[in-house]
Scaffold this motif. Structure first.
Motif, PDB file in Angstrom:
ATOM      1  N   MET A   1      45.566 -47.110  12.460  1.00 42.93           N
ATOM      2  CA  MET A   1      44.493 -46.201  12.868  1.00 42.93           C
ATOM      3  C   MET A   1      43.878 -45.495  11.657  1.00 42.93           C
ATOM      4  SD  MET A   1      44.603 -43.051  15.539  1.00 42.93           S
ATOM      5  CE  MET A   1      44.804 -44.131  16.922  1.00 42.93           C
ATOM      6  N   LEU A   2      44.781 -45.000  10.785  1.00 42.85           N
ATOM      7  CA  LEU A   2      44.303 -44.279   9.601  1.00 42.85           C
ATOM      8  C   LEU A   2      44.948 -44.864   8.356  1.00 42.85           C
ATOM      9  CD1 LEU A   2      42.615 -41.648   8.813  1.00 42.85           C
ATOM     10  CD2 LEU A   2      44.849 -40.571   8.566  1.00 42.85           C
ATOM     11  N   GLU A   3      44.101 -45.209   7.409  1.00 43.56           N
ATOM     12  CA  GLU A   3      44.615 -45.777   6.170  1.00 43.56           C
ATOM     13  C   GLU A   3      44.066 -45.011   4.976  1.00 43.56           C
ATOM     14  OE1 GLU A   3      43.944 -49.966   6.157  1.00 43.56           O
ATOM     15  OE2 GLU A   3      45.386 -50.273   4.541  1.00 43.56           O
ATOM     16  N   ILE A   4      44.966 -44.268   4.322  1.00 45.98           N
ATOM     17  CA  ILE A   4      44.547 -43.483   3.154  1.00 45.98           C
ATOM     18  C   ILE A   4      45.024 -44.221   1.918  1.00 45.98           C
ATOM     19  CG2 ILE A   4      44.715 -41.230   2.004  1.00 45.98           C
ATOM     20  CD1 ILE A   4      45.621 -40.063   4.728  1.00 45.98           C
ATOM     21  N   LYS A  63      40.090 -46.221  12.108  1.00 42.93           N
ATOM     22  CA  LYS A  63      39.703 -47.238  13.101  1.00 42.93           C
ATOM     23  C   LYS A  63      38.767 -48.277  12.456  1.00 42.93           C
ATOM     24  CE  LYS A  63      39.823 -44.208  17.193  1.00 42.93           C
ATOM     25  NZ  LYS A  63      38.945 -43.588  18.198  1.00 42.93           N
ATOM     26  N   GLY A  64      39.097 -48.664  11.248  1.00 44.39           N
ATOM     27  CA  GLY A  64      38.330 -49.716  10.569  1.00 44.39           C
ATOM     28  C   GLY A  64      37.026 -49.257   9.938  1.00 44.39           C
ATOM     29  N   GLU A  65      36.761 -47.932  10.011  1.00 41.98           N
ATOM     30  CA  GLU A  65      35.486 -47.405   9.520  1.00 41.98           C
ATOM     31  C   GLU A  65      35.729 -46.493   8.315  1.00 41.98           C
ATOM     32  OE1 GLU A  65      31.695 -45.300  11.789  1.00 41.98           O
ATOM     33  OE2 GLU A  65      33.607 -45.484  12.812  1.00 41.98           O
ATOM     34  N   ASP A  66      34.743 -46.411   7.425  1.00 37.89           N
ATOM     35  CA  ASP A  66      34.867 -45.502   6.286  1.00 37.89           C
ATOM     36  C   ASP A  66      34.728 -44.059   6.773  1.00 37.89           C
ATOM     37  OD1 ASP A  66      34.778 -44.091   3.951  1.00 37.89           O
ATOM     38  OD2 ASP A  66      32.858 -44.909   3.258  1.00 37.89           O
ATOM     39  N   LEU A  67      35.864 -43.386   6.837  1.00 36.88           N
ATOM     40  CA  LEU A  67      35.871 -42.020   7.401  1.00 36.88           C
ATOM     41  C   LEU A  67      35.058 -41.053   6.536  1.00 36.88           C
ATOM     42  CD1 LEU A  67      37.162 -40.150   9.629  1.00 36.88           C
ATOM     43  CD2 LEU A  67      38.873 -39.577   7.921  1.00 36.88           C
ATOM     44  N   SER A  71      30.063 -37.286   9.033  1.00 38.85           N
ATOM     45  CA  SER A  71      30.006 -35.823   9.019  1.00 38.85           C
ATOM     46  C   SER A  71      31.196 -35.276   9.820  1.00 38.85           C
ATOM     47  CB  SER A  71      28.695 -35.350   9.636  1.00 38.85           C
ATOM     48  OG  SER A  71      28.676 -35.682  11.012  1.00 38.85           O
ATOM     49  N   PRO A  72      31.527 -34.002   9.619  1.00 39.02           N
ATOM     50  CA  PRO A  72      32.676 -33.438  10.340  1.00 39.02           C
ATOM     51  C   PRO A  72      32.554 -33.606  11.861  1.00 39.02           C
ATOM     52  CG  PRO A  72      31.882 -31.893   8.697  1.00 39.02           C
ATOM     53  CD  PRO A  72      30.915 -33.032   8.705  1.00 39.02           C
ATOM     54  N   ASP A  73      31.337 -33.394  12.384  1.00 37.32           N
ATOM     55  CA  ASP A  73      31.190 -33.485  13.840  1.00 37.32           C
ATOM     56  C   ASP A  73      31.303 -34.924  14.332  1.00 37.32           C
ATOM     57  OD1 ASP A  73      28.674 -32.879  12.286  1.00 37.32           O
ATOM     58  OD2 ASP A  73      27.762 -33.820  14.036  1.00 37.32           O
ATOM     59  N   GLU A  74      30.843 -35.880  13.501  1.00 36.41           N
ATOM     60  CA  GLU A  74      31.005 -37.285  13.901  1.00 36.41           C
ATOM     61  C   GLU A  74      32.486 -37.647  13.950  1.00 36.41           C
ATOM     62  OE1 GLU A  74      27.173 -39.768  12.300  1.00 36.41           O
ATOM     63  OE2 GLU A  74      28.446 -38.832  10.767  1.00 36.41           O
ATOM     64  N   ARG A  75      33.213 -37.170  12.958  1.00 34.69           N
ATOM     65  CA  ARG A  75      34.654 -37.433  12.937  1.00 34.69           C
ATOM     66  C   ARG A  75      35.305 -36.863  14.189  1.00 34.69           C
ATOM     67  NH1 ARG A  75      36.297 -36.470   6.541  1.00 34.69           N
ATOM     68  NH2 ARG A  75      34.251 -37.059   5.749  1.00 34.69           N
ATOM     69  N   ALA A  76      34.904 -35.647  14.541  1.00 33.73           N
ATOM     70  CA  ALA A  76      35.476 -35.001  15.730  1.00 33.73           C
ATOM     71  C   ALA A  76      35.151 -35.818  16.976  1.00 33.73           C
ATOM     72  CB  ALA A  76      34.930 -33.581  15.863  1.00 33.73           C
ATOM     73  N   CYS A  77      33.894 -36.230  17.081  1.00 36.93           N
ATOM     74  CA  CYS A  77      33.489 -36.978  18.265  1.00 36.93           C
ATOM     75  C   CYS A  77      34.159 -38.347  18.331  1.00 36.93           C
ATOM     76  CB  CYS A  77      31.966 -37.119  18.319  1.00 36.93           C
ATOM     77  SG  CYS A  77      31.138 -35.564  18.696  1.00 36.93           S
ATOM     78  N   LYS A  78      34.552 -38.867  17.169  1.00 38.74           N
ATOM     79  CA  LYS A  78      35.244 -40.147  17.154  1.00 38.74           C
ATOM     80  C   LYS A  78      36.749 -39.987  17.371  1.00 38.74           C
ATOM     81  CE  LYS A  78      31.954 -42.734  14.295  1.00 38.74           C
ATOM     82  NZ  LYS A  78      31.660 -43.911  15.139  1.00 38.74           N
ATOM     83  N   GLY A  79      37.183 -38.759  17.655  1.00 33.49           N
ATOM     84  CA  GLY A  79      38.569 -38.580  18.077  1.00 33.49           C
ATOM     85  C   GLY A  79      39.514 -37.953  17.077  1.00 33.49           C
ATOM     86  N   ILE A  80      38.968 -37.293  16.037  1.00 35.38           N
ATOM     87  CA  ILE A  80      39.867 -36.590  15.121  1.00 35.38           C
ATOM     88  C   ILE A  80      39.847 -35.101  15.458  1.00 35.38           C
ATOM     89  CG2 ILE A  80      40.241 -35.899  12.717  1.00 35.38           C
ATOM     90  CD1 ILE A  80      39.309 -38.650  11.850  1.00 35.38           C
ATOM     91  N   PRO A 164      42.145 -36.059  21.668  1.00 35.08           N
ATOM     92  CA  PRO A 164      41.794 -36.827  20.467  1.00 35.08           C
ATOM     93  C   PRO A 164      42.679 -38.069  20.301  1.00 35.08           C
ATOM     94  CG  PRO A 164      43.155 -34.962  19.864  1.00 35.08           C
ATOM     95  CD  PRO A 164      42.885 -34.818  21.336  1.00 35.08           C
ATOM     96  N   ASP A 165      42.232 -38.980  19.423  1.00 37.42           N
ATOM     97  CA  ASP A 165      43.054 -40.148  19.103  1.00 37.42           C
ATOM     98  C   ASP A 165      43.964 -39.849  17.918  1.00 37.42           C
ATOM     99  OD1 ASP A 165      41.775 -41.617  21.080  1.00 37.42           O
ATOM    100  OD2 ASP A 165      40.097 -42.079  19.746  1.00 37.42           O
TER     101      ASP A 165
END
Lengths: 247, 489
Positions: A1-4, A63-67, A71-80, A164-165
């Motif tokens: 899910m998350l790859e740092i 989720k395979g996307e460049d986090l 923007s912060p709100d997009e991240r939130a809406c995508k489940g963070i 959230p995810d």
């Protein structure tokens, strides 16, 4: 899910994260422990996209996307979801209004039906009941005049509502007495599922008695110096950070 | 939009019913540009006014010639050329209307753009149990539609354009007009007295609780036409009325002058609640265009236990110069002023109130919320005066300023004059900034930066928004968000 991968970040020109690599799969709960100033909160802010935290190198894929491109709100809406260490006061805005606005922002982003005030109250009442939160709190302004415990419980309530995810919990245990801690942990445990992941940032192993992590990482001076299973947390408690960091 | 179309049709059908809105004096016409005694006479003649009113206008005009434009307010703008303004214009209507098809489509378009709220649409459509709101729409200086007159007449309430009141109720107009704001009052009020074209008149007889909220929509339309409205509301003993005023204006480049006068008279045990939402064109982000809004609003609480409450949401205009005031003459009378003033980009607002305590046990409350963004300047200017006989008078003032960004300004200028030994005066003031922390917290919950800002600012204004009538409050909340667009990032 998350790859740092090899994440470096600075604040005000000062490097705080000095190369973090961490992979979190769906269904896993990771705990990040470490002394003050190690960069624990910075890690959560960078993941949530707070301004002022500059990523100088490395990558984060969610989720395979460049986090980092979101923007912060997009991240939130995508489940963070970030449960704040110090939840922020917003005078004049009732908690219920705040949560409904947040809930509908996410619904809208996902192209789903927004809810009206009545529907929302129904939704939120299920959650307040589960968390033992009095409905009266919904009428009070967001975090204004809340006790430390109330603020943290309010964070867990928002999280339960927004489902959230990826849950980022920044020292959710600080300032909580044992009963409040249990309730908060219960709320978090209820959200555990094979589709959901969590990153718990904490100082103490205490919280991990209630939320059993799959992995534990020790963060010191902007790097993960040791990783292991939950037994690592107990070892830390015994030996202290100094010895672990030196190792 | 289907709903808008429906409204347009409803308004049109109502307009047709009330043909007096289309009497001959509004036949297409514009007075020559500039101001002179002849123009004053022209306006008066157009309105078929009695001699006494023409005399009053001329006295005002002659007095105005002796006055200087005030400069004490903290606003800056190019000198207004009063000879470069049209003082009278009326919408074009051919003949008396016989059917809907004859209504000027341009006029209908204006109504459409006015976006008459849903509640009013329901009322216009005659929906059972709908909240009653009467609309006296002012279209470019001349009222073209008045609704619900019959319902109001049942209770003896008079609600009509002021020009009609001059014709039908001259004794009331003569008695009260200029009694609160005399024609010598100030530069802009004096100008208004000379050239006012229309506005609303409202009279609530003794003991009557007005059966509906009264609302007026002002709109400045024709290019370079100054708008000089005059409103007069009289609440007789034991009566009550809630009056709503809302404004919109189209985009344009030239500055437009607006100098309205509002006078309220409140008798013993009566109450007037006056609410305004003002969102006239504020000019672009460089300060080009926008309305100059110089308004004189004053209420006289003449009787014992009388009460007046001003609530204003000022988001528009390039310049706002406005101090709705209360003269608390009757013992135990109460004055309230609740204000939200939002300035963005290059807007300038100098607004506040005057609470003049004359009677015993009079009390006043001032809650002012000033929000400044962009390069805007926002000033609260308020006077609290306790007269010698104002025993045990009380005032409580709260002035809160909120800054967005670091290029705007907020100023608080309270004036306190006390001649009463027993008066209590309290003044609180705060200045704060929207914090990055608050914005991030909201954004982390999924709100965009602008939505976050709107939510935080609405929270800041909550105490005042709560004072607005329900349907206005919803509009105003949206407006708060819209006004701050572009203020973040």
């Amino acid at each position: 899910m998350l790859e740092i991968k090899d994440l470096h970040a600075t604040i005000g020109g000062k490097e705080i994260l000095k190369g973090i690599t961490l992979t979190i799969n769906a269904g896993e709960i990771h705990a990040v422990m470490g002394p003050n100033g190690a960069g624990k909160s910075t890690l959560s802010y960078v993941l949530a996209g707070r301004s002022g935290y500059e990523v100088t190198s490395g990558s984060v894929t969610y989720k395979g996307e460049d986090l980092l491109a979101l923007s912060p709100d997009e991240r939130a809406c995508k489940g963070i979801f970030l449960a704040f260490q110090y939840p922020v006061e917003i005078p004049g805005v009732a908690s219920a209004t705040f949560m409904k606005t947040a809930y509908n922002a996410r619904q809208k982003y996902r192209g789903e039906q927004e809810v009206d005030a009545m529907e929302f109250l129904k939704l939120v009442r299920v959650k307040t009941k589960e968390l033992g939160i009095k409905d009266e709190m919904l009428k009070r302004a967001v975090n204004v005049g809340f006790s430390g415990g109330e603020k943290k419980r309010n964070e867990v309530l928002q999280m339960a509502l927004l489902e959230p995810d990826l849950m980022l919990l920044d020292e959710t245990d600080s300032g909580l007495d044992i009963d409040a801690l249990k309730i908060a942990a219960d709320g978090i445990n209820r959200l555990r599922s094979p589709e959901r992941a969590g990153l718990i940032i904490t100082h103490y192993q205490r919280l991990l008695d209630y939320i059993i992590p799959d992995f534990v990482h020790v963060l010191a001076d902007g790097r993960i110096v040791k990783s292991g299973d939950k037994s690592l947390a107990l070892e830390l408690e015994e030996k202290g950070y100094a010895e672990m960091s030196a190792a | 939009m289907a709903i808008a179309q429906e409204t347009v049709e409803q308004v049109a059908s109502v307009s047709e019913k009330y043909k007096y809105g289309f009497v001959s004096d509004i036949e297409a016409d514009t007075a020559p540009i500039g101001l002179s005694e002849d123009i004053v006479r022209f306006i008066s003649a157009k309105k078929e006014e009695p001699e006494w009113l023409l005399e009053w206008r001329l006295k005002a005009y002659r007095h105005w010639l002796t006055m200087e434009e005030p400069e004490w307010a903290s606003v800056h703008y190019p000198k207004i050329d009063f000879q470069d303004i049209y003082y009278y214009s009326a919408p074009k209507v051919k003949d008396k209307l016989k059917s809907l098809d004859e209504v000027d489509p341009e006029l209908l378009e204006v109504y459409k753009k006015l976006g008459i709220p849903l509640r009013e649409q329901e009322v216009l459509a005659g929906v059972e149990g709908a909240y009653n709101v009467a609309v006296d729409a002012v279209f470019d200086s001349v009222s073209v539609a008045t609704t619900f007159k019959a319902r109001l007449e049942e209770d003896g309430v008079i609600f009509c354009p002021i020009s009609e009141a001059v014709r039908d109720h001259p004794e009331l107009v003569k008695k009260y007009m200029g009694s609160v704001v005399p024609y010598t009052d100030n530069y802009y009020a004096t100008l208004n007295s000379a050239v006012f074209t229309d506005g609303s008149f409202c009279y609530i007889p003794k003991g009557v609780r007005c059966p509906m909220e009264l609302s007026t929509y002002f709109r400045i339309n024709a290019a370079q036409t100054g708008q000089f409205e005059r409103t007069l509301i009289i609440a007789e003993e034991g009566s009550y009325v809630s009056y709503l005023e809302g404004c919109t204006a189209p985009m344009r480049d030239e500055n437009q002058l607006h100098a309205a006068v509002v006078e309220l008279i409140i008798d013993k045990d009566a109450e007037i609640k006056y609410s305004t939402v003002q969102n006239w064109y504020p000019g672009d982000e460089n300060g080009i265009g926008g309305i100059f809004n110089f308004v004189t609003k004053r209420a006289a609480c003449r009787g014992e236990n009388s009460k007046v409450s001003w609530t204003q949401v000022e988001t528009g205009s390039a310049i706002t110069w406005k101090y709705p005031s209360c003269i608390l003459q009757g013992d135990n009378s109460v004055g309230e002023f609740y204000s939200i003033a939002i300035t963005n980009n290059m807007q300038q607002a100098d607004t506040g109130t005057k609470m003049i305590h004359l009677g015993k046990n009079t009390s006043s409350t001032i809650i002012s919320k000033g929000i400044s963004a962009g390069r805007a300047q926002n000033t609260y200017r308020g006077l609290v005066r306790m007269g010698r006989k104002a025993e045990n008078a009380r005032n409580h003032t709260v002035c809160d300023s909120l800054l967005i960004g670091d290029k705007c300004g907020a100023h608080t200028v309270p004036y306190i004059e006390n001649q009463s030994r027993t008066a209590k005066i309290e003044h609180e003031a705060t200045t704060s900034k929207v914090s990055e922390e608050q914005l991030f917290y909201c954004q982390q919950r999924g709100l965009t930066e602008e939505e976050s800002m709107a939510l935080i600012v609405n929270g800041f204004c909550k105490e005042v928004l709560q004072k607005l009538p329900m349907e206005f409050a919803v509009e105003a909340q949206k407006l708060v968000g819209i006004s701050l667009e572009g203020s973040v990032g």
